[in-house]
Design a protein around this motif. Structure first.
Motif, PDB file in Angstrom:
ATOM      1  N   ARG A   1      -8.809   8.609   9.879  1.00  0.00           N
ATOM      2  CA  ARG A   1      -8.639   7.537   8.855  1.00  0.00           C
ATOM      3  C   ARG A   1      -8.343   8.083   7.512  1.00  0.00           C
ATOM      4  N   LEU A   2      -8.990   9.118   7.110  1.00  0.00           N
ATOM      5  CA  LEU A   2      -8.771   9.500   5.864  1.00  0.00           C
ATOM      6  C   LEU A   2      -7.322   9.984   5.642  1.00  0.00           C
ATOM      7  N   ASP A   3      -6.780  10.197   6.458  1.00  0.00           N
ATOM      8  CA  ASP A   3      -5.279  10.570   6.494  1.00  0.00           C
ATOM      9  C   ASP A   3      -4.571   9.390   6.500  1.00  0.00           C
ATOM     10  N   GLN A   4      -4.786   8.546   7.003  1.00  0.00           N
ATOM     11  CA  GLN A   4      -4.022   7.165   7.201  1.00  0.00           C
ATOM     12  C   GLN A   4      -4.201   5.979   6.574  1.00  0.00           C
ATOM     13  N   GLU A   5      -5.534   5.761   5.973  1.00  0.00           N
ATOM     14  CA  GLU A   5      -5.815   4.541   5.237  1.00  0.00           C
ATOM     15  C   GLU A   5      -5.716   4.685   3.739  1.00  0.00           C
ATOM     16  N   GLU A   6      -5.129   3.498   3.172  1.00  0.00           N
ATOM     17  CA  GLU A   6      -5.342   3.571   1.605  1.00  0.00           C
ATOM     18  C   GLU A   6      -6.494   3.436   1.094  1.00  0.00           C
ATOM     19  N   ILE A   7      -7.059   4.285   0.245  1.00  0.00           N
ATOM     20  CA  ILE A   7      -8.646   3.915  -0.149  1.00  0.00           C
ATOM     21  C   ILE A   7      -8.598   3.382  -1.559  1.00  0.00           C
ATOM     22  N   PHE A   8      -7.421   3.667  -2.662  1.00  0.00           N
ATOM     23  CA  PHE A   8      -7.446   3.141  -3.921  1.00  0.00           C
ATOM     24  C   PHE A   8      -8.608   3.550  -4.752  1.00  0.00           C
TER      25      PHE A   8
ATOM     26  N   TYR B   1       2.802   3.778   5.696  1.00  0.00           N
ATOM     27  CA  TYR B   1       3.287   3.578   4.430  1.00  0.00           C
ATOM     28  C   TYR B   1       4.192   4.474   3.976  1.00  0.00           C
ATOM     29  N   GLY B   2       5.096   4.164   2.983  1.00  0.00           N
ATOM     30  CA  GLY B   2       6.021   4.873   2.711  1.00  0.00           C
ATOM     31  C   GLY B   2       6.688   4.820   1.149  1.00  0.00           C
ATOM     32  N   LEU B   3       5.486   5.038   0.300  1.00  0.00           N
ATOM     33  CA  LEU B   3       6.021   4.621  -1.381  1.00  0.00           C
ATOM     34  C   LEU B   3       6.542   6.160  -1.768  1.00  0.00           C
ATOM     35  N   SER B   4       5.551   6.941  -2.155  1.00  0.00           N
ATOM     36  CA  SER B   4       6.204   8.116  -2.726  1.00  0.00           C
ATOM     37  C   SER B   4       5.697   9.404  -2.009  1.00  0.00           C
ATOM     38  N   SER B   5       6.225  10.532  -2.404  1.00  0.00           N
ATOM     39  CA  SER B   5       5.821  11.552  -1.913  1.00  0.00           C
ATOM     40  C   SER B   5       6.481  12.989  -2.865  1.00  0.00           C
ATOM     41  N   SER B   6       5.770  13.947  -2.568  1.00  0.00           N
ATOM     42  CA  SER B   6       6.116  15.042  -3.592  1.00  0.00           C
ATOM     43  C   SER B   6       6.043  16.408  -2.982  1.00  0.00           C
ATOM     44  N   ILE B   7       6.686  17.231  -3.347  1.00  0.00           N
ATOM     45  CA  ILE B   7       7.115  18.561  -2.713  1.00  0.00           C
ATOM     46  C   ILE B   7       7.027  19.597  -3.728  1.00  0.00           C
ATOM     47  N   TYR B   8       5.948  20.624  -3.780  1.00  0.00           N
ATOM     48  CA  TYR B   8       6.368  21.758  -4.489  1.00  0.00           C
ATOM     49  C   TYR B   8       6.891  22.992  -3.890  1.00  0.00           C
ATOM     50  N   THR B   9       8.018  23.704  -4.297  1.00  0.00           N
ATOM     51  CA  THR B   9       8.587  24.829  -3.551  1.00  0.00           C
ATOM     52  C   THR B   9       9.507  25.313  -4.624  1.00  0.00           C
TER      53      THR B   9
ATOM     54  N   GLU C   1     -16.997   4.036  -1.474  1.00  0.00           N
ATOM     55  CA  GLU C   1     -18.176   4.496  -0.742  1.00  0.00           C
ATOM     56  C   GLU C   1     -18.074   4.618   0.841  1.00  0.00           C
ATOM     57  N   ARG C   2     -17.707   3.430   1.344  1.00  0.00           N
ATOM     58  CA  ARG C   2     -17.433   3.385   2.595  1.00  0.00           C
ATOM     59  C   ARG C   2     -16.604   4.640   3.300  1.00  0.00           C
ATOM     60  N   TYR C   3     -15.495   4.849   2.492  1.00  0.00           N
ATOM     61  CA  TYR C   3     -14.598   6.075   2.956  1.00  0.00           C
ATOM     62  C   TYR C   3     -15.374   7.237   2.868  1.00  0.00           C
ATOM     63  N   ILE C   4     -16.268   7.340   1.963  1.00  0.00           N
ATOM     64  CA  ILE C   4     -17.056   8.570   2.076  1.00  0.00           C
ATOM     65  C   ILE C   4     -17.699   8.959   3.473  1.00  0.00           C
TER      66      ILE C   4
ATOM     67  N   GLY D   1       0.739  -1.181   0.112  1.00  0.00           N
ATOM     68  CA  GLY D   1      -0.096   0.075   0.068  1.00  0.00           C
ATOM     69  C   GLY D   1       0.887   1.152   0.026  1.00  0.00           C
ATOM     70  N   GLY D   2       0.195   2.337  -0.245  1.00  0.00           N
ATOM     71  CA  GLY D   2       0.694   3.703  -0.072  1.00  0.00           C
ATOM     72  C   GLY D   2      -0.498   4.727   0.395  1.00  0.00           C
ATOM     73  N   LYS D   3       0.152   5.718   0.882  1.00  0.00           N
ATOM     74  CA  LYS D   3      -0.708   6.744   1.374  1.00  0.00           C
ATOM     75  C   LYS D   3       0.010   8.132   1.048  1.00  0.00           C
ATOM     76  N   ASN D   4       0.347   8.227  -0.203  1.00  0.00           N
ATOM     77  CA  ASN D   4       1.304   9.252  -0.792  1.00  0.00           C
ATOM     78  C   ASN D   4       0.484  10.702  -0.561  1.00  0.00           C
ATOM     79  N   ALA D   5       1.585  11.915  -0.279  1.00  0.00           N
ATOM     80  CA  ALA D   5       1.157  12.888  -0.010  1.00  0.00           C
ATOM     81  C   ALA D   5       1.902  13.924  -1.265  1.00  0.00           C
ATOM     82  N   GLN D   6       1.252  15.050  -1.654  1.00  0.00           N
ATOM     83  CA  GLN D   6       1.717  15.944  -2.440  1.00  0.00           C
ATOM     84  C   GLN D   6       1.943  17.190  -1.375  1.00  0.00           C
ATOM     85  N   ILE D   7       2.967  17.853  -0.911  1.00  0.00           N
ATOM     86  CA  ILE D   7       3.035  18.868  -0.125  1.00  0.00           C
ATOM     87  C   ILE D   7       3.381  20.263  -1.342  1.00  0.00           C
TER      88      ILE D   7
END
Ligand code: UN1
Length: 495
Positions: free
Chosen positions: A380-387, A411-419, A336-339, A252-258
């Motif tokens: 949970r929205l911050d933590q769990e993979e929804i796919f 998780y720790g797959l990918s991350s992104s930063i815009y700066t 739908e469950r995650y909504i 899994g991943g829970k990747n963030a764009q900063i």
């Protein structure tokens, strides 16, 4: 007339021992039946392993450059059938043609990389500590590799695993996801046409709980590579641990764009739209969290919502479609469950949140691009993979807080930063706990010749792609040749 497909076992296209089949439908239009595919049983896996062992005995003696030549022809065939394959893939899993063409290209790139690796597979030659003695290392094939692959990259991911495994001299048993059996069938046809000896490749269709499990538990399959959920990966890992198997996990991943206050906002907008809603959010590398710094938060959300609203949902085979359907009913139910979960946990539903309906959409598993704002770190929205196409927005006030949010998941797959701040960009490369960090680019876009994988519960320390994967699919062998004509005792006679 519905087409019935086969397994490829023992050098032949064969019906499953069970006599049972499952249906494969187009997720954009469930009325479109692609075919019936084998719901194989344990006996099929047994037959595949026995055959693969015979294949291995031949293939391991084929020189690596010759194995590479076969893979080069595989690349040529994939290139010549790119358009046809893209269409097959979009029909069975839904993502738009531009994306499935990219998926085929990733397979082509992987094939050509493997072809050249056939003339490398470097070992080391090092000086011995003793006179008149030679010391070297080399790479040996391992045996039968069991490859269990997901639906979201129906071609690229099987090629990431199969091509290096084959190049290293192993035989392969492929168990593709039950949502994408057609793509895997064509891949095996292409491997055979390119000249892979028939018993070196086996294709066993069916369910993970039956076929996948039987492969993982088979004592004559010493190498397993699995891409899928962290939950299934845990079972695979436990079994392989008990049986001392070599295992590569991509989960899994829970990747963030900063996006920081100083970012190029137009660029960051393009990035998050592609990262979050490309492939309908069904990538391990999808952007499922957007971390926005205070100063730009409100403007960015306004512009993002406008852009996301304009995305066109539809059949990925039709021109103009930006976002295809989810792959199946279970995926849509999960989204739908995650909504509901997001609402219950106090996040604000700013866009979407429902099935997309009307006209042709009624026949597929379409879901509106969805944005939750006011998501709190740790929820949970911050933590769990929804796919799925669900983006959770978290507001932060500083770079340190943004980094902490990025790192505060299992998780720790990918991350992104815009700066635009080069110092912060390099700090991100150093401090974000991910296998891949992008600067001023979205969380998706890994290239086939670079190692791919994640840290923490995303993986188990191995990487796919690039040069590292060749170490996974081969065993290090060390050779010493003593030509002194006398007994020389290392660590003793020389000191
Ligand atoms: C995946 O997300 O499951 O970087 C694989 C990318 C692709 C591969 C992703 N090249 O998004």
């Amino acid at each position: 007339m519905t087409k019935t497909f086969s397994n490829f076992i023992g050098g032949q296209w064969r019906a499953p021992s069970t006599g049972e089949y499952f249906e494969n439908h187009n997720p954009a239009d469930q009325r479109d039946l692609i075919g019936r595919f084998p719901a194989s049983g344990v006996a099929d896996v047994e037959a595949a392993v026995a055959s693969a062992q015979r294949g291995f005995a031949v293939w391991k003696r084929t020189p690596a450059p010759a194995r590479g030549d076969v893979l080069r022809r595989v690349g040529d065939l994939l290139a010549s059938r790119k358009e046809e394959l893209a269409d097959i893939m979009t029909r069975e899993m839904g993502k738009p043609l531009a994306e499935t063409r990219g998926d085929v290209q990733e397979g082509i790139d992987t094939a050509y990389y493997a072809a050249t690796e056939g003339r490398r597979l470097f070992g080391h030659t090092v000086p011995s500590e003793l006179a008149n003695k030679w010391a070297m290392s080399m790479r040996r094939p391992i045996g039968v590799a069991g490859l269990i692959t997901p639906f979201n990259f129906p071609l690229a991911i099987p090629t990431w695993k199969a091509f290096p495994a084959l190049l290293c001299g192993n035989a392969v048993i492929l168990k593709p996801a039950e949502d994408v059996p057609h793509t895997a069938t064509v891949l095996v046809e292409i491997l055979l046409e390119a000249g892979i000896p028939p018993e070196v490749i086996q294709l066993v269709h069916g369910m993970g709980e039956v076929v996948g499990k039987a492969i993982v538990e088979h004592p004559q399959v010493p190498v397993i590579s699995f891409t899928g959920s962290t939950e299934t990966g845990r079972f695979v890992g436990e079994t392989c641990g008990r049986m001392h198997k070599r295992l590569s996990l991509e989960m899994g991943g829970k990747n963030a764009q900063i996006v920081l206050d100083d970012a190029d906002l137009d660029l960051a907008l393009d990035g998050v739209l592609w990262g979050a809603f490309g492939t309908t959010g069904q990538r391990c590398t999808a952007t499922s969290r957007l971390v926005l710094q205070n100063g730009i938060h409100d403007t960015f959300i306004d512009r993002l919502v406008q852009r996301a609203k304009a995305l066109r949902l539809g059949d990925g085979r039709k021109a103009g479609t930006d976002v295809g359907p989810l792959v199946n009913a279970a995926s849509r139910d999960k989204v739908e469950r995650y909504i509901t979960i997001g609402r219950e946990q106090g996040a604000t539903l700013t866009l979407g949140g429902e099935r997309a309906t009307g006209g042709d959409l009624d026949h597929g598993f379409f879901f509106q691009p969805t944005i939750f704002t006011g998501v709190t770190a740790g929820s949970r929205l911050d933590q769990e993979e929804i796919f799925g196409p669900v983006l959770s927005v978290i507001r932060v006030s500083s770079v340190d807080e943004a980094f902490a949010v990025n790192n505060g998941v299992r998780y720790g797959l990918s991350s992104s930063i815009y700066t635009r701040d080069v110092n912060v960009a390099f700090r991100a490369l150093q401090d974000l706990d991910n296998g891949i960090t992008y600067v001023n680019a979205p969380t998706i876009g890994a290239e086939a010749h670079m190692p791919f994988g994640g840290v923490k519960e995303t993986g188990n320390g191995h990487r796919e792609g690039g040069w590292e994967v060749y170490e996974f699919y081969s065993e290090t062998k060390v050779g010493y040749v003593d030509y002194s004509g006398a007994l020389q005792r290392a660590q003793i006679d020389n000191y």
